[in-house]
Design a protein around this motif. Structure first.
Motif, PDB file in Angstrom:
ATOM      1  N   VAL A  19       8.745 -24.422  87.211  1.00  0.00           N
ATOM      2  CA  VAL A  19       7.971 -24.200  88.629  1.00  0.00           C
ATOM      3  C   VAL A  19       7.514 -25.176  89.227  1.00  0.00           C
ATOM      4  O   VAL A  19       6.773 -25.939  88.000  1.00  0.00           O
ATOM      5  CB  VAL A  19       7.201 -23.505  88.013  1.00  0.00           C
ATOM      6  N   ILE A  20       7.943 -25.324  90.015  1.00  0.00           N
ATOM      7  CA  ILE A  20       7.494 -26.422  90.846  1.00  0.00           C
ATOM      8  C   ILE A  20       6.354 -26.258  92.302  1.00  0.00           C
ATOM      9  O   ILE A  20       6.693 -24.970  92.747  1.00  0.00           O
ATOM     10  CB  ILE A  20       8.728 -27.491  91.424  1.00  0.00           C
ATOM     11  N   ALA A  21       5.150 -26.870  91.934  1.00  0.00           N
ATOM     12  CA  ALA A  21       3.804 -26.608  93.437  1.00  0.00           C
ATOM     13  C   ALA A  21       4.931 -27.475  94.525  1.00  0.00           C
ATOM     14  O   ALA A  21       4.721 -28.561  94.208  1.00  0.00           O
ATOM     15  CB  ALA A  21       3.023 -26.848  93.105  1.00  0.00           C
ATOM     16  N   ARG A  22       4.907 -26.874  95.586  1.00  0.00           N
ATOM     17  CA  ARG A  22       4.851 -28.140  96.864  1.00  0.00           C
ATOM     18  C   ARG A  22       3.448 -27.788  97.600  1.00  0.00           C
ATOM     19  O   ARG A  22       3.101 -26.690  98.365  1.00  0.00           O
ATOM     20  CB  ARG A  22       6.449 -26.997  97.902  1.00  0.00           C
ATOM     21  N   VAL A  23       3.378 -28.940  96.984  1.00  0.00           N
ATOM     22  CA  VAL A  23       1.818 -28.978  97.977  1.00  0.00           C
ATOM     23  C   VAL A  23       1.220 -29.554  99.592  1.00  0.00           C
ATOM     24  O   VAL A  23       1.608 -31.005  99.402  1.00  0.00           O
ATOM     25  CB  VAL A  23       0.665 -29.291  96.922  1.00  0.00           C
ATOM     26  N   GLN A  24       0.881 -28.771 100.156  1.00  0.00           N
ATOM     27  CA  GLN A  24       1.238 -29.902 101.518  1.00  0.00           C
ATOM     28  C   GLN A  24      -0.152 -29.082 102.327  1.00  0.00           C
ATOM     29  O   GLN A  24      -1.398 -27.665 101.380  1.00  0.00           O
ATOM     30  CB  GLN A  24       1.766 -28.816 102.557  1.00  0.00           C
ATOM     31  N   GLY A  25      -1.543 -29.796 102.587  1.00  0.00           N
ATOM     32  CA  GLY A  25      -3.327 -29.565 102.769  1.00  0.00           C
ATOM     33  C   GLY A  25      -3.639 -29.555 101.400  1.00  0.00           C
ATOM     34  O   GLY A  25      -3.880 -30.252 100.655  1.00  0.00           O
TER      35      GLY A  25
END
Length: 266
Positions: free
Chosen positions: A105-111
């Motif tokens: 599972v990959i977290a794609r983090v913006q902000g």
């Protein structure tokens, strides 16, 4: 394939050649983990867990922030201990479901990723952040120590750094988060989707069976003593070696050709 669950598009799902993209879609509330959001995420993770065609998962979000944690307004409207215990139990189950999921599972983090949003990042196997992303477990600022986020955070960040975040409530930037082990990679904001796509492609290029062996083994052995971990890992590796993908992969290496992996569920 594109579809949504029954939660009025609060969580979006898109499937692309074995990669499942889950997108938190409550941007006006910074994608808080409301009861409905937790339920929607749990529903999708439960479905992915038994889907042999799933090979990796990306959890992202729409809007200016990744996730601002629990919905404080919703929490204050239900001032009962039993309600809070159920809420945190459901959130804890969700985080553990991510760890137990048979694929990465990959977290794609913006902000910003704060409180339980930071916990969500910490619970993922990998996390790729845009350079402007920021992270905090800031419950302490409103008189609430982030106890459940501390469980995930302290398992990927060194104890003193984790406690500093928990006791100060201060934000750290993406570069610091990578240095401390909270995220695995940082990209320019404009290149975030490309960086995530590259990591997904890398995972999809590997043997599906080997990836599943590796995901389950990695987390299980971390809870064991050194001797037990080696015994467990040796048994898993022996079983993996008998898998057709491993036999084909070794033969391909010896024959100097590209291996062809079995594609379960297709």
């Amino acid at each position: 394939m594109n579809h949504t669950n029954a939660s009025q598009d609060i969580l979006l799902r898109e499937d692309k050649q074995g990669a499942v993209y889950l997108t938190l879609n409550r941007p006006e509330r910074f994608n808080t983990l409301s009861e409905v959001m937790l339920s929607a995420l749990q529903h999708e993770l439960d479905a992915i867990a038994v889907d042999p065609a799933a090979r990796c998962v990306v959890i992202g979000s729409n809007g200016r922030g990744f996730c601002a944690g629990h919905d404080l307004k919703e929490m204050r409207s239900n001032p009962e201990q039993a309600y809070y215990q159920t809420l945190f139990r459901n959130c804890s189950r969700l985080m553990q479901s991510i760890v137990k999921l048979p694929v990465p599972v990959i977290a794609r983090v913006q902000g910003m990723a704060t409180a339980a949003g930071c916990q969500l990042v910490a619970s993922c196997d990998l996390a790729i952040a845009g350079r402007s992303a920021s992270f905090a477990v800031s419950g302490i600022n409103v008189g609430l120590f982030c106890s459940t986020p501390a469980v995930a955070l302290s398992r990927c960040v060194a104890p003193k750094q984790a406690f500093d975040m928990l006791i100060s409530g201060e934000f750290i930037d993406a570069e610091t988060a990578m240095a401390w082990g909270l995220v695995s990679d940082v990209s320019e904001d404009a290149d975030l989707d490309v960086a995530v796509a590259d990591k997904v492609a890398q995972i999809l290029s590997k043997s599906p069976a080997a990836v599943r062996y590796g995901k389950s083994m990695f987390h299980a052995q971390r809870q064991m003593s050194l001797a037990d971990a080696y015994d467990f890992a040796g048994n898993v590796m022996a079983e993996n070696m008998l898998n057709p993908d491993a036999q084909n992969g070794v033969d391909a290496f010896l024959d100097k050709r590209k291996p062809i992996w079995e594609q379960p569920g297709q």
